[in-house]
Design a protein around this motif. Structure first.
Motif, mmCIF file in Angstrom:
data_model
loop_
_atom_site.group_PDB
_atom_site.id
_atom_site.type_symbol
_atom_site.label_atom_id
_atom_site.label_comp_id
_atom_site.label_asym_id
_atom_site.label_seq_id
_atom_site.Cartn_x
_atom_site.Cartn_y
_atom_site.Cartn_z
ATOM 1 N N MET A 149 0.851 -1.198 0.000
ATOM 2 C CA MET A 149 0.000 0.000 0.000
ATOM 3 C C MET A 149 0.884 1.246 0.000
ATOM 4 O O MET A 149 2.047 1.168 0.395
ATOM 5 N N PRO A 150 0.328 2.380 -0.447
ATOM 6 C CA PRO A 150 1.113 3.617 -0.378
ATOM 7 C C PRO A 150 1.522 3.908 1.066
ATOM 8 O O PRO A 150 0.810 3.530 2.004
ATOM 9 N N LYS A 151 2.648 4.588 1.204
ATOM 10 C CA LYS A 151 3.224 4.836 2.518
ATOM 11 C C LYS A 151 2.250 5.554 3.453
ATOM 12 O O LYS A 151 2.165 5.239 4.640
ATOM 13 N N ILE A 173 -10.728 1.371 -1.038
ATOM 14 C CA ILE A 173 -10.697 1.123 -2.482
ATOM 15 C C ILE A 173 -9.377 0.443 -2.860
ATOM 16 O O ILE A 173 -9.364 -0.513 -3.634
ATOM 17 N N GLU A 174 -8.290 0.927 -2.272
ATOM 18 C CA GLU A 174 -6.969 0.336 -2.524
ATOM 19 C C GLU A 174 -6.989 -1.170 -2.232
ATOM 20 O O GLU A 174 -6.564 -1.994 -3.033
ATOM 21 N N ARG A 175 -7.521 -1.537 -1.062
ATOM 22 C CA ARG A 175 -7.529 -2.956 -0.688
ATOM 23 C C ARG A 175 -8.536 -3.743 -1.513
ATOM 24 O O ARG A 175 -8.278 -4.881 -1.902
ATOM 25 N N PHE A 176 -9.684 -3.115 -1.775
ATOM 26 C CA PHE A 176 -10.708 -3.794 -2.575
ATOM 27 C C PHE A 176 -10.139 -4.192 -3.933
ATOM 28 O O PHE A 176 -10.291 -5.332 -4.381
ATOM 29 N N GLU A 177 -9.449 -3.250 -4.589
ATOM 30 C CA GLU A 177 -8.895 -3.541 -5.914
ATOM 31 C C GLU A 177 -7.788 -4.602 -5.813
ATOM 32 O O GLU A 177 -7.634 -5.428 -6.710
ATOM 33 N N TYR A 178 -7.046 -4.566 -4.717
ATOM 34 C CA TYR A 178 -6.006 -5.582 -4.509
ATOM 35 C C TYR A 178 -6.653 -6.967 -4.391
ATOM 36 O O TYR A 178 -6.187 -7.943 -4.985
ATOM 37 N N ILE A 179 -7.737 -7.049 -3.646
ATOM 38 C CA ILE A 179 -8.454 -8.321 -3.489
ATOM 39 C C ILE A 179 -9.004 -8.776 -4.845
ATOM 40 O O ILE A 179 -8.934 -9.950 -5.194
ATOM 41 N N CYS A 180 -9.509 -7.802 -5.618
ATOM 42 C CA CYS A 180 -10.050 -8.129 -6.942
ATOM 43 C C CYS A 180 -8.973 -8.645 -7.897
ATOM 44 O O CYS A 180 -9.277 -9.328 -8.868
#
Ligand SMILES: [Zn+2]
Length: 682
Positions: free
Chosen positions: A75-77, A421-428
């Motif tokens: 994830m971004p810092k 959103i960052e994590r959701f897209e990562y999961i996707c």
């Protein structure tokens, strides 16, 4: 020094620095592993995980490093900083890098009717109620390995109707076969001129025979399910799947038979000592015209549910008439309000499934630690004020602390949205091969292989949680929401959460929701961090724990009705899950009518999910269960197990299974029934 030698020296210094960095980081890495393998500093983060077991140690050791990996590389810092700074907490961080999701309501209707595939074999559709209940346990187990959170059944009574019928049909056929045998023997008797036994005829009541056998089978099947769900360890053998079953609205005779068995087995308890079962978390779905009042078809089962609650803490109560579940279909129990035991619930799906609960779940949560934000707002205010006093700046300070906080909170809510959103897209972005069972059998609904797993994940929820509203209000205005002034500000805060989540939902076409976080471990770790930074502040950080979500602080002295009055003013702001509990004394066992008044009161106040805490102490030597002081009144043993509720679920002995924060919280819980006159003797 020549340029070349300078370069060499510089390179060497850089090399040394890098080595130090690696050594330091591998030092932390090694330390992390050692701590967890040796169970040093067992924090009891999750009350249902055995951190001492082989499986638990393996899990904990790898978790420690997966967390560090996620923060550094996934994830971004700035997002990692929000988490480390105790502002916005990323839940289940050890699962971030893996990319699995949180929880799921399993579409049992479909899976039992069609059968399913596992890695080793395929399973045929269920053909009897006993098989169906066995498959429920198997499906709970398999699905829980494809995610990190809980699994639930949204309407288990309705789900089982076809299988009760199948079993009845089998038993009826057996009965008919028996009659044919009797007829044959009568025929033989006549042929051989022997007397006929008239008793043979009276035993030929096929319908009652089939009913008896079916009832017995249902009871045994339910008993087997309870045993399975309390014994089938999952996730490397270190925890039981977090299972919840919702039921109570089916008025068909088959459904009623199921509900009755579920409640009777719950009351009976499991094992040789008739222990209170930890799983599944039973949730009785209250519904007007169905089970709420005398004359309703399932009123008798509501009464039975209350009896079970008084003795076993389960079931909890879900409110099918809750205003937040508007738009559900009365003819489709898959859309009735249901919940995960902990409180996480599926709100309205913006991507086409509406109020459908089955095959949907929470994808990932974050939690805003409100007291930290309040302190930051305060620090900013002090900072600017000081500057003004010294005359070093000309900024005019005309914004109140509260307005400053609201602005800052708004900023954090936006950041929380970006983090989700960052994590959701990562999961996707994960391959469907990571969760074959889930994708091959469609346990998460909506999967279109050509479109990728996002096609299903988009129906799930992504939620912004909160912790410590009570302490946040204390920081801001010196009172919590048990006062009028506190409640006004509480509503302003919750309205902001609600408005922003509604806007994000439209803008991103994802199911953002307001979440009143369980924070079983976070209530303790967030407070520990908070104290390190801000020290002990009266009414804010004197305890080892922050108050759960928007709850009234556990030590506040008030009646259960007053507690419901206060919390019910805030539950409507949450679409992604909340729970309200009240604490009663063990006298409630003899006071089912008053318990009924209380549950109905909560439902009428539009509380979506309600639970009742009754002390549940059990003698481990003789099985005596009640509120026990030091020794068992029946056998004198001091070997007492004390069951308490953590988030919605129960857990084993709270003095060993809860973290220090939760232990203290339990000890500070005020028994609301103390404020009811004549409660015990009504
Ligand atoms: Zn005893």
């Amino acid at each position: 020094m020549s340029t070349r030698r300078k370069d060499v020296a510089k390179a060497y210094i850089t090399y040394r620095q890098e080595r130090t960095k690696i050594r330091e980081s591998s030092g932390t890495y090694v330390k992390n592993i050692e701590n967890k393998l040796n169970v040093e500093n067992n924090e009891m983060q999750n009350a249902n995980v055995d951190e001492e077991s082989f499986g638990g140690r393996m899990g904990e050791a790898s978790d420690a490093n997966l967390k560090a990996y996620a923060l550094n590389y996934c994830m971004p810092k700035w997002m990692a900083e929000k988490h480390l700074n105790n502002e916005i907490y990323i839940h289940d961080l050890s699962h971030y890098a893996l990319g699995d999701h949180n929880c799921l309501t399993i579409p049992f209707d479909k899976l039992l009717a069609n059968g399913f595939n596992t890695r080793q074999t395929d399973v045929r559709p269920a053909n009897s109620v006993s098989t169906a209940f066995q498959l429920v346990a198997v499906l709970f187990q398999l699905q829980s390995l494809n995610q990190f959170g809980g699994v639930s059944a949204s309407h288990l009574d309705w789900t089982m109707v076809p299988y009760v019928r199948k079993s009845f049909y089998k038993h009826y056929c057996d009965g008919v076969k028996y009659i044919c045998d009797v007829a044959d023997s009568v025929y033989d008797h006549i042929n051989n001129n022997l007397p006929i036994d008239s008793e043979e005829y009276t035993r030929c009541d096929t319908y009652n025979y089939a009913m008896d056998m079916t009832t017995r089978e249902v009871y045994q099947a339910v008993e087997a399910m309870y045993h399975n769900l309390n014994t089938l360890q999952s996730r490397s053998g270190n925890q039981l799947p977090f299972t919840s079953i919702n039921y109570g609205t089916c008025t068909l005779p088959e459904g009623r038979m199921i509900i009755k068995a579920l409640l009777e087995v719950s009351i009976e308890g499991i094992g040789s000592l008739h222990r209170t079962s930890i799983f599944p978390c039973g949730i009785f779905q209250c519904m007007k015209g169905v089970n709420r009042e005398l004359g309703d078809p399932n009123y008798d089962l509501f009464k039975l549910a209350l009896e079970s609650t008084a003795k076993r803490l389960y079931p909890n109560y879900a409110n099918v008439d809750w205003s937040g579940n508007a738009g559900y279909d009365k003819n489709d129990p898959r859309t009735y309000f249901s919940t995960m035991g902990c409180r996480t619930a599926n709100g309205y799906d913006i991507n086409g499934f509406g109020q459908l609960k089955d095959g949907r779940g929470n994808i990932c949560p974050v939690t805003i630690i409100l007291p930290t934000i309040a302190m930051e707002a305060k620090d900013m205010a002090n900072h600017v004020a000081a500057k003004n006093k010294n005359g070093t700046t000309l900024i005019e300070w005309n914004i109140s602390l509260v307005d400053n906080f609201i602005n800052l909170l708004d900023e954090k809510i936006h950041q929380a949205k970006d983090m989700l959103i960052e994590r959701f897209e990562y999961i996707c972005s994960q391959s469907p091969a990571s969760a074959k069972f889930m994708w091959e059998n469609g346990t998460m609904e909506g999967y279109i292989p050509e479109e990728g797993i996002r096609s299903a994940l988009k129906h799930g929820t992504i939620v912004i949680g909160q912790l410590g509203l009570a302490e946040c209000l204390q920081i801001l205005i010196g009172t919590d929401h048990t006062t009028k002034e506190g409640m006004e500000l509480a509503k302003r805060i919750e309205q902001l959460f609600k408005d922003r989540c509604a806007e994000f939902k439209q803008e991103y076409k994802l199911n953002f929701g307001v979440y009143y976080t369980p924070a079983e471990n976070l209530c303790y770790t967030a407070m520990t961090k908070f104290k390190e930074k801000y020290g002990e502040i009266p009414n804010v950080s004197e305890n080892k724990f922050f108050t759960n979500s928007m709850h009234v602080p556990v030590w506040k002295e008030m009646s259960p009705f007053e507690k419901i009055d206060i919390e019910s003013q805030l539950t409507g702001y949450s679409s992604a899950g909340c729970i309200t509990y009240v604490e009663l004394d063990s006298g409630v066992k003899n006071n089912i009518d008053s318990l009924e008044v209380l549950v109905n009161y909560a439902m009428d106040k539009d509380i979506p999910y309600f639970a009742i805490n009754v002390p549940n102490d059990m003698c481990m030597d003789c099985g005596y269960t009640d509120e026990i002081n030091d020794t068992c009144p029946q056998c004198g043993s001091t070997n007492i197990q004390r069951l308490r509720r953590v988030t919605g679920y129960l857990t084993g002995n709270y003095t060993t299974a809860f973290n220090l924060g939760k232990q203290e919280e339990v000890e500070k819980r005020f028994q609301h029934s103390k404020m009811l006159r004549g409660w015990k003797n009504d």
